[in-house]
Design a protein around this motif. Structure first.
Motif, PDB file in Angstrom:
ATOM      1  N   ASP A 258     -24.975  25.096 -20.473  1.00  0.00           N
ATOM      2  CA  ASP A 258     -23.896  24.113 -20.428  1.00  0.00           C
ATOM      3  C   ASP A 258     -23.182  24.012 -21.759  1.00  0.00           C
ATOM      4  O   ASP A 258     -21.947  23.962 -21.820  1.00  0.00           O
ATOM      5  CB  ASP A 258     -24.461  22.750 -20.021  1.00  0.00           C
ATOM      6  CG  ASP A 258     -23.400  21.657 -20.014  1.00  0.00           C
ATOM      7  OD1 ASP A 258     -22.380  21.832 -19.322  1.00  0.00           O
ATOM      8  OD2 ASP A 258     -23.594  20.637 -20.704  1.00  0.00           O
ATOM      9  N   LYS A 259     -23.940  23.983 -22.862  1.00  0.00           N
ATOM     10  CA  LYS A 259     -23.307  23.876 -24.175  1.00  0.00           C
ATOM     11  C   LYS A 259     -22.509  25.125 -24.530  1.00  0.00           C
ATOM     12  O   LYS A 259     -21.587  25.063 -25.342  1.00  0.00           O
ATOM     13  CB  LYS A 259     -24.364  23.611 -25.257  1.00  0.00           C
ATOM     14  CG  LYS A 259     -24.872  22.181 -25.259  1.00  0.00           C
ATOM     15  CD  LYS A 259     -25.637  21.863 -26.518  1.00  0.00           C
ATOM     16  CE  LYS A 259     -24.757  21.907 -27.740  1.00  0.00           C
ATOM     17  NZ  LYS A 259     -23.719  20.856 -27.721  1.00  0.00           N
ATOM     18  N   THR A 260     -22.849  26.249 -23.910  1.00  0.00           N
ATOM     19  CA  THR A 260     -22.094  27.471 -24.162  1.00  0.00           C
ATOM     20  C   THR A 260     -20.789  27.494 -23.379  1.00  0.00           C
ATOM     21  O   THR A 260     -19.724  27.797 -23.926  1.00  0.00           O
ATOM     22  CB  THR A 260     -22.952  28.695 -23.798  1.00  0.00           C
ATOM     23  OG1 THR A 260     -24.111  28.728 -24.639  1.00  0.00           O
ATOM     24  CG2 THR A 260     -22.165  29.985 -23.961  1.00  0.00           C
ATOM     25  N   TYR A 261     -20.856  27.143 -22.110  1.00  0.00           N
ATOM     26  CA  TYR A 261     -19.678  27.240 -21.248  1.00  0.00           C
ATOM     27  C   TYR A 261     -18.765  26.024 -21.339  1.00  0.00           C
ATOM     28  O   TYR A 261     -17.592  26.112 -20.949  1.00  0.00           O
ATOM     29  CB  TYR A 261     -20.107  27.486 -19.801  1.00  0.00           C
ATOM     30  CG  TYR A 261     -20.426  28.932 -19.541  1.00  0.00           C
ATOM     31  CD1 TYR A 261     -19.452  29.819 -19.088  1.00  0.00           C
ATOM     32  CD2 TYR A 261     -21.703  29.426 -19.784  1.00  0.00           C
ATOM     33  CE1 TYR A 261     -19.732  31.156 -18.866  1.00  0.00           C
ATOM     34  CE2 TYR A 261     -22.004  30.768 -19.568  1.00  0.00           C
ATOM     35  CZ  TYR A 261     -21.013  31.621 -19.115  1.00  0.00           C
ATOM     36  OH  TYR A 261     -21.301  32.957 -18.909  1.00  0.00           O
ATOM     37  N   ASP A 262     -19.282  24.908 -21.825  1.00  0.00           N
ATOM     38  CA  ASP A 262     -18.450  23.699 -21.956  1.00  0.00           C
ATOM     39  C   ASP A 262     -18.738  23.072 -23.322  1.00  0.00           C
ATOM     40  O   ASP A 262     -19.084  21.894 -23.418  1.00  0.00           O
ATOM     41  CB  ASP A 262     -18.757  22.728 -20.820  1.00  0.00           C
ATOM     42  CG  ASP A 262     -17.635  21.717 -20.591  1.00  0.00           C
ATOM     43  OD1 ASP A 262     -16.663  21.724 -21.379  1.00  0.00           O
ATOM     44  OD2 ASP A 262     -17.732  20.936 -19.638  1.00  0.00           O
ATOM     45  N   ARG A 263     -18.536  23.871 -24.355  1.00  0.00           N
ATOM     46  CA  ARG A 263     -18.981  23.518 -25.707  1.00  0.00           C
ATOM     47  C   ARG A 263     -18.361  22.234 -26.225  1.00  0.00           C
ATOM     48  O   ARG A 263     -19.030  21.441 -26.890  1.00  0.00           O
ATOM     49  CB  ARG A 263     -18.650  24.668 -26.657  1.00  0.00           C
ATOM     50  CG  ARG A 263     -19.021  24.383 -28.102  1.00  0.00           C
ATOM     51  CD  ARG A 263     -18.719  25.565 -28.981  1.00  0.00           C
ATOM     52  NE  ARG A 263     -19.053  25.275 -30.379  1.00  0.00           N
ATOM     53  CZ  ARG A 263     -18.864  26.124 -31.380  1.00  0.00           C
ATOM     54  NH1 ARG A 263     -18.348  27.326 -31.145  1.00  0.00           N
ATOM     55  NH2 ARG A 263     -19.175  25.783 -32.610  1.00  0.00           N
ATOM     56  N   TYR A 264     -17.110  22.001 -25.956  1.00  0.00           N
ATOM     57  CA  TYR A 264     -16.398  20.907 -26.615  1.00  0.00           C
ATOM     58  C   TYR A 264     -16.373  19.617 -25.798  1.00  0.00           C
ATOM     59  O   TYR A 264     -15.685  18.674 -26.172  1.00  0.00           O
ATOM     60  CB  TYR A 264     -14.982  21.365 -26.970  1.00  0.00           C
ATOM     61  CG  TYR A 264     -14.997  22.511 -27.961  1.00  0.00           C
ATOM     62  CD1 TYR A 264     -15.381  22.303 -29.291  1.00  0.00           C
ATOM     63  CD2 TYR A 264     -14.689  23.807 -27.546  1.00  0.00           C
ATOM     64  CE1 TYR A 264     -15.431  23.359 -30.182  1.00  0.00           C
ATOM     65  CE2 TYR A 264     -14.732  24.867 -28.446  1.00  0.00           C
ATOM     66  CZ  TYR A 264     -15.108  24.637 -29.764  1.00  0.00           C
ATOM     67  OH  TYR A 264     -15.167  25.675 -30.653  1.00  0.00           O
ATOM     68  N   ARG A 265     -17.123  19.571 -24.707  1.00  0.00           N
ATOM     69  CA  ARG A 265     -17.204  18.324 -23.954  1.00  0.00           C
ATOM     70  C   ARG A 265     -17.946  17.290 -24.785  1.00  0.00           C
ATOM     71  O   ARG A 265     -19.032  17.547 -25.283  1.00  0.00           O
ATOM     72  CB  ARG A 265     -17.939  18.548 -22.620  1.00  0.00           C
ATOM     73  CG  ARG A 265     -17.880  17.335 -21.703  1.00  0.00           C
ATOM     74  CD  ARG A 265     -18.531  17.606 -20.351  1.00  0.00           C
ATOM     75  NE  ARG A 265     -19.985  17.539 -20.395  1.00  0.00           N
ATOM     76  CZ  ARG A 265     -20.785  18.577 -20.204  1.00  0.00           C
ATOM     77  NH1 ARG A 265     -20.282  19.784 -19.990  1.00  0.00           N
ATOM     78  NH2 ARG A 265     -22.096  18.416 -20.241  1.00  0.00           N
TER      79      ARG A 265
ATOM     80  N   PRO B 289     -30.238  38.626  -6.526  1.00  0.00           N
ATOM     81  CA  PRO B 289     -29.840  39.257  -7.779  1.00  0.00           C
ATOM     82  C   PRO B 289     -29.148  38.311  -8.750  1.00  0.00           C
ATOM     83  O   PRO B 289     -29.158  38.523  -9.949  1.00  0.00           O
ATOM     84  CB  PRO B 289     -28.888  40.370  -7.335  1.00  0.00           C
ATOM     85  CG  PRO B 289     -28.348  39.895  -6.009  1.00  0.00           C
ATOM     86  CD  PRO B 289     -29.483  39.156  -5.372  1.00  0.00           C
ATOM     87  N   GLY B 290     -28.508  37.244  -8.254  1.00  0.00           N
ATOM     88  CA  GLY B 290     -27.820  36.312  -9.138  1.00  0.00           C
ATOM     89  C   GLY B 290     -28.797  35.496  -9.952  1.00  0.00           C
ATOM     90  O   GLY B 290     -29.972  35.361  -9.579  1.00  0.00           O
TER      91      GLY B 290
ATOM     92  N   ASP C  50     -18.986  30.717 -12.233  1.00  0.00           N
ATOM     93  CA  ASP C  50     -19.045  32.004 -11.549  1.00  0.00           C
ATOM     94  C   ASP C  50     -19.905  33.008 -12.324  1.00  0.00           C
ATOM     95  O   ASP C  50     -19.494  34.145 -12.581  1.00  0.00           O
ATOM     96  CB  ASP C  50     -17.624  32.558 -11.358  1.00  0.00           C
ATOM     97  CG  ASP C  50     -17.579  33.681 -10.330  1.00  0.00           C
ATOM     98  OD1 ASP C  50     -18.476  33.734  -9.466  1.00  0.00           O
ATOM     99  OD2 ASP C  50     -16.659  34.518 -10.412  1.00  0.00           O
ATOM    100  N   LEU C  51     -21.102  32.581 -12.677  1.00  0.00           N
ATOM    101  CA  LEU C  51     -22.008  33.477 -13.401  1.00  0.00           C
ATOM    102  C   LEU C  51     -22.499  34.561 -12.459  1.00  0.00           C
ATOM    103  O   LEU C  51     -23.015  34.271 -11.379  1.00  0.00           O
ATOM    104  CB  LEU C  51     -23.201  32.696 -13.955  1.00  0.00           C
ATOM    105  CG  LEU C  51     -22.892  31.502 -14.860  1.00  0.00           C
ATOM    106  CD1 LEU C  51     -24.174  30.966 -15.479  1.00  0.00           C
ATOM    107  CD2 LEU C  51     -21.892  31.882 -15.938  1.00  0.00           C
TER     108      LEU C  51
ATOM    109  N   GLN D 210     -27.952  25.686 -10.841  1.00  0.00           N
ATOM    110  CA  GLN D 210     -27.179  26.273  -9.746  1.00  0.00           C
ATOM    111  C   GLN D 210     -25.725  25.812  -9.781  1.00  0.00           C
ATOM    112  O   GLN D 210     -24.805  26.599  -9.531  1.00  0.00           O
ATOM    113  CB  GLN D 210     -27.826  25.918  -8.412  1.00  0.00           C
ATOM    114  CG  GLN D 210     -29.178  26.595  -8.194  1.00  0.00           C
ATOM    115  CD  GLN D 210     -29.867  26.151  -6.919  1.00  0.00           C
ATOM    116  OE1 GLN D 210     -29.808  24.979  -6.545  1.00  0.00           O
ATOM    117  NE2 GLN D 210     -30.523  27.080  -6.238  1.00  0.00           N
ATOM    118  N   ALA D 211     -25.503  24.533 -10.099  1.00  0.00           N
ATOM    119  CA  ALA D 211     -24.138  24.009 -10.160  1.00  0.00           C
ATOM    120  C   ALA D 211     -23.339  24.657 -11.289  1.00  0.00           C
ATOM    121  O   ALA D 211     -22.159  24.970 -11.129  1.00  0.00           O
ATOM    122  CB  ALA D 211     -24.170  22.491 -10.341  1.00  0.00           C
ATOM    123  N   ILE D 212     -23.987  24.854 -12.433  1.00  0.00           N
ATOM    124  CA  ILE D 212     -23.313  25.512 -13.558  1.00  0.00           C
ATOM    125  C   ILE D 212     -22.950  26.945 -13.184  1.00  0.00           C
ATOM    126  O   ILE D 212     -21.841  27.419 -13.453  1.00  0.00           O
ATOM    127  CB  ILE D 212     -24.199  25.480 -14.816  1.00  0.00           C
ATOM    128  CG1 ILE D 212     -24.359  24.045 -15.320  1.00  0.00           C
ATOM    129  CG2 ILE D 212     -23.620  26.371 -15.905  1.00  0.00           C
ATOM    130  CD1 ILE D 212     -25.373  23.906 -16.451  1.00  0.00           C
TER     131      ILE D 212
END
Length: 275
Positions: A182-189, A50-51, A231-232, A224-226
């Motif tokens: 990645d750009k959504t969850y870590d936008r300012y990296r 389901p994930g 914790d998506l 998978q790592a993201i």
């Protein structure tokens, strides 16, 4: 170089908050690895977790003659399936004769010459048909497919289908694009968001970058790592819907950046996962 609406320029290049994209460096590669052909095993629908990235998880990547999704051609392709641990369940890699010369710049990226493609590659129409059918089967089984910078690969495959009389996948779904997530969850990296850079950031090994199989598998493991790091817990279909909005917002942000630096002709297409 492609038009602004065709950014990112290569299938794993993008922009960051401070600067526009750069064309992938023409780095000479060692002797290309042998292209293997292994049939993708059918994965029972009932085994789908389901994930969004738990597995089975499809992975997809193309290496091409260039950066224009409408006119450039497929040189090699990979479609595979990973399990929840990131291990490869089954996969298939294709080498195509694109029917045109492969530019030296493209060869410098993926290592495949025109001579090799003509000698060892299969007819482009057959490759396009089989790649499309394999992806269609994964989607029909409800298995999400990871593609890094998905609009490049799915759009180029679509136009290849039109060129060769193969009915394209008009609305691929569910798709997971680690670049968008990645750009959504870590936008300012800060820094580039190429697959190589992002894979290193998430401690995912990527050996032989710009090989379709290596890139596809690494992209799946990055997804998978993201998912684990942030914790998506949404379904793949819900994540797909969210990425449509995220990609549009990222394109709007890039357009605003170009306007600020005086590139008034910039027109970044935020359509996702296909254009």
């Amino acid at each position: 170089m492609g038009a602004w609406h065709e950014l990112p320029l290569w299938d794993d290049d993008t922009w960051d908050e401070a600067a526009p994209a750069e064309v992938a460096s023409a780095i000479a590669r060692p002797e290309p690895a042998t292209v293997e052909s292994v049939v993708v095993a059918e994965v029972p629908t009932e085994s789908v977790s389901p994930g969004p990235c738990a597995g089975p998880l499809g992975v997809f990547d193309l290496e091409t003659t260039g950066i224009d999704v409408r006119s450039d051609r497929i040189v090699s392709a990979h479609v595979g399936v990973l399990d929840a641990s990131g291990a490869v369940i089954d996969a298939r890699t294709w080498l195509a004769d694109p029917g045109v010369e492969i530019p030296a710049g493209a060869t410098a990226v993926h290592g495949i010459t025109t001579e090799r493609a003509r000698t060892e590659g299969r007819p482009a129409a057959e490759v396009v048909a089989e790649v499309t059918a394999t992806l269609r089967d994964l989607f029909a089984a409800g298995i999400p497919v990871v593609a890094y910078n998905a609009p490049f690969d799915f759009s180029l495959l679509k136009y290849e289908g039109i060129r060769h009389g193969v009915a394209p996948i008009e609305s691929p779904s569910p798709v997971i694009d680690p670049l968008v997530v990645d750009k959504t969850y870590d936008r300012y990296r800060r820094g580039k968001r190429t697959l190589e850079v992002v894979a290193a950031h998430y401690s995912v090994a990527l050996e032989g970058a710009h090989d379709a199989a290596a890139d596809a598998i690494a992209a799946g493991r990055v997804a998978q790592a993201i998912a684990a790091r942030f914790d998506l817990d949404v379904s793949a279909h819900d994540l797909h819907t969210q990425q449509v909005a995220w990609a549009r917002a990222q394109a709007e942000s890039l357009t605003e950046y170009f306007v600020r630096i005086g590139r008034l002709d910039a027109d970044v297409d935020g359509s996702w996962p296909i254009r």
